[in-house]
Design a protein around this motif. Structure first.
Motif, PDB file in Angstrom:
ATOM      1  N   ASP A   1       0.817  -1.214   0.000  1.00  0.00           N
ATOM      2  CA  ASP A   1       0.000   0.000   0.000  1.00  0.00           C
ATOM      3  C   ASP A   1       0.851   1.264   0.000  1.00  0.00           C
ATOM      4  N   THR A   2       1.944   1.254   0.740  1.00  0.00           N
ATOM      5  CA  THR A   2       2.812   2.427   0.808  1.00  0.00           C
ATOM      6  C   THR A   2       3.410   2.716  -0.562  1.00  0.00           C
ATOM      7  N   THR A   3       3.842   1.693  -1.263  1.00  0.00           N
ATOM      8  CA  THR A   3       4.408   1.867  -2.598  1.00  0.00           C
ATOM      9  C   THR A   3       3.375   2.471  -3.535  1.00  0.00           C
ATOM     10  N   ILE A   4       2.150   1.963  -3.474  1.00  0.00           N
ATOM     11  CA  ILE A   4       1.082   2.500  -4.331  1.00  0.00           C
ATOM     12  C   ILE A   4       0.841   3.969  -3.996  1.00  0.00           C
ATOM     13  N   ARG A   5       0.746   4.296  -2.708  1.00  0.00           N
ATOM     14  CA  ARG A   5       0.508   5.692  -2.315  1.00  0.00           C
ATOM     15  C   ARG A   5       1.644   6.593  -2.777  1.00  0.00           C
ATOM     16  N   GLU A   6       2.886   6.129  -2.645  1.00  0.00           N
ATOM     17  CA  GLU A   6       4.021   6.939  -3.090  1.00  0.00           C
ATOM     18  C   GLU A   6       3.974   7.161  -4.598  1.00  0.00           C
ATOM     19  N   ARG A   7       3.682   6.108  -5.342  1.00  0.00           N
ATOM     20  CA  ARG A   7       3.623   6.237  -6.800  1.00  0.00           C
ATOM     21  C   ARG A   7       2.452   7.124  -7.224  1.00  0.00           C
ATOM     22  N   VAL A   8       1.316   6.962  -6.557  1.00  0.00           N
ATOM     23  CA  VAL A   8       0.166   7.811  -6.870  1.00  0.00           C
ATOM     24  C   VAL A   8       0.510   9.265  -6.559  1.00  0.00           C
ATOM     25  N   GLY A   9       1.155   9.501  -5.426  1.00  0.00           N
ATOM     26  CA  GLY A   9       1.550  10.861  -5.064  1.00  0.00           C
ATOM     27  C   GLY A   9       2.465  11.486  -6.096  1.00  0.00           C
ATOM     28  N   ILE A  10       3.453  10.740  -6.555  1.00  0.00           N
ATOM     29  CA  ILE A  10       4.385  11.253  -7.566  1.00  0.00           C
ATOM     30  C   ILE A  10       3.646  11.495  -8.878  1.00  0.00           C
ATOM     31  N   SER A  11       2.793  10.569  -9.247  1.00  0.00           N
ATOM     32  CA  SER A  11       2.029  10.708 -10.481  1.00  0.00           C
ATOM     33  C   SER A  11       1.105  11.929 -10.422  1.00  0.00           C
ATOM     34  N   LEU A  12       0.431  12.112  -9.284  1.00  0.00           N
ATOM     35  CA  LEU A  12      -0.460  13.263  -9.140  1.00  0.00           C
ATOM     36  C   LEU A  12       0.319  14.566  -9.127  1.00  0.00           C
ATOM     37  N   LEU A  13       1.456  14.565  -8.499  1.00  0.00           N
ATOM     38  CA  LEU A  13       2.295  15.760  -8.486  1.00  0.00           C
ATOM     39  C   LEU A  13       2.680  16.140  -9.922  1.00  0.00           C
ATOM     40  N   ASN A  14       3.090  15.162 -10.709  1.00  0.00           N
ATOM     41  CA  ASN A  14       3.447  15.415 -12.104  1.00  0.00           C
ATOM     42  C   ASN A  14       2.235  15.901 -12.900  1.00  0.00           C
ATOM     43  N   PHE A  15       1.090  15.271 -12.661  1.00  0.00           N
ATOM     44  CA  PHE A  15      -0.147  15.680 -13.323  1.00  0.00           C
ATOM     45  C   PHE A  15      -0.460  17.143 -12.998  1.00  0.00           C
ATOM     46  N   CYS A  16      -0.366  17.492 -11.719  1.00  0.00           N
ATOM     47  CA  CYS A  16      -0.682  18.856 -11.285  1.00  0.00           C
ATOM     48  C   CYS A  16       0.295  19.874 -11.860  1.00  0.00           C
ATOM     49  N   LYS A  17       1.569  19.535 -11.850  1.00  0.00           N
ATOM     50  CA  LYS A  17       2.567  20.459 -12.411  1.00  0.00           C
ATOM     51  C   LYS A  17       2.272  20.755 -13.878  1.00  0.00           C
ATOM     52  N   LYS A  18       1.816  19.739 -14.588  1.00  0.00           N
ATOM     53  CA  LYS A  18       1.551  19.893 -16.010  1.00  0.00           C
ATOM     54  C   LYS A  18       0.222  20.608 -16.264  1.00  0.00           C
ATOM     55  N   HIS A  19      -0.826  20.261 -15.519  1.00  0.00           N
ATOM     56  CA  HIS A  19      -2.170  20.700 -15.877  1.00  0.00           C
ATOM     57  C   HIS A  19      -2.727  21.869 -15.076  1.00  0.00           C
ATOM     58  N   VAL A  20      -2.295  22.068 -13.862  1.00  0.00           N
ATOM     59  CA  VAL A  20      -2.878  23.138 -13.044  1.00  0.00           C
ATOM     60  C   VAL A  20      -2.723  24.512 -13.710  1.00  0.00           C
ATOM     61  N   PRO A  21      -1.558  24.867 -14.244  1.00  0.00           N
ATOM     62  CA  PRO A  21      -1.467  26.177 -14.908  1.00  0.00           C
ATOM     63  C   PRO A  21      -2.454  26.318 -16.077  1.00  0.00           C
TER      64      PRO A  21
END
Length: 156
Positions: free
Chosen positions: A26-46
């Motif tokens: 579960d921790t690995t999934i949460r870490e990967r989801v967090g990194i993926s969401l961070l990348n998504f946000c950096k790209k799309h939020v602006p």
């Protein structure tokens, strides 16, 4: 659309990781989801912020071009107002104009008007003329307590 609401991005990421990793830690999934969401946000939020601001500027434009003495509130809502819109999202705007409706003619001729007739009259005579050239398409929605317009705005 490449820009989706945050909750949809979370669901997509979780589904992809669970499908790929099976019963991964579960921790690995949460870490990967967090990194993926961070990348998504950096790209799309602006982009999402830019699209929201462009669409919300229509509300400011309408408000600036309404007679000040009529006290008409122009209120955006939905995905644009929440800052979760996509490039092709419609702008939903509700209008509150108590003075306009209170001053609606009370003659025998006007007595036959339903509230929907009055709302349509208000939108067609007070609001729609101010949207010429700045929206692609407008749909009136009368199944609500107050008049609403759903506006398709050209992408820039």
């Amino acid at each position: 659309s490449s820009a989706r609401s945050f909750s949809l991005a979370v669901v997509d990421c979780l589904q992809r990781f669970v499908q790929r990793e099976g019963k991964s830690n579960d921790t690995t999934i949460r870490e990967r989801v967090g990194i993926s969401l961070l990348n998504f946000c950096k790209k799309h939020v602006p982009l999402i912020q830019k699209w929201s601001q462009e669409k919300l500027s229509v509300c400011k434009y309408i408000k600036q071009h309404l007679p000040a003495d009529e006290s008409i509130d122009v209120i955006p809502f939905g995905s644009v107002a929440q800052g979760l819109c996509g490039q092709d999202s419609d702008l939903d705007i509700c209008f509150q104009a108590p003075r306009y409706f209170d001053s609606f003619p009370h003659s025998d001729e006007a007595n036959g008007f339903s509230s929907t007739d009055k709302e349509s009259h208000f939108l067609k005579n007070k609001i729609l003329p101010r949207l010429d050239g700045i929206v692609d398409e407008v749909r009136e929605i009368f199944s609500t307590a107050i008049p609403i317009l759903r506006c398709s705005i050209p992408s820039s």
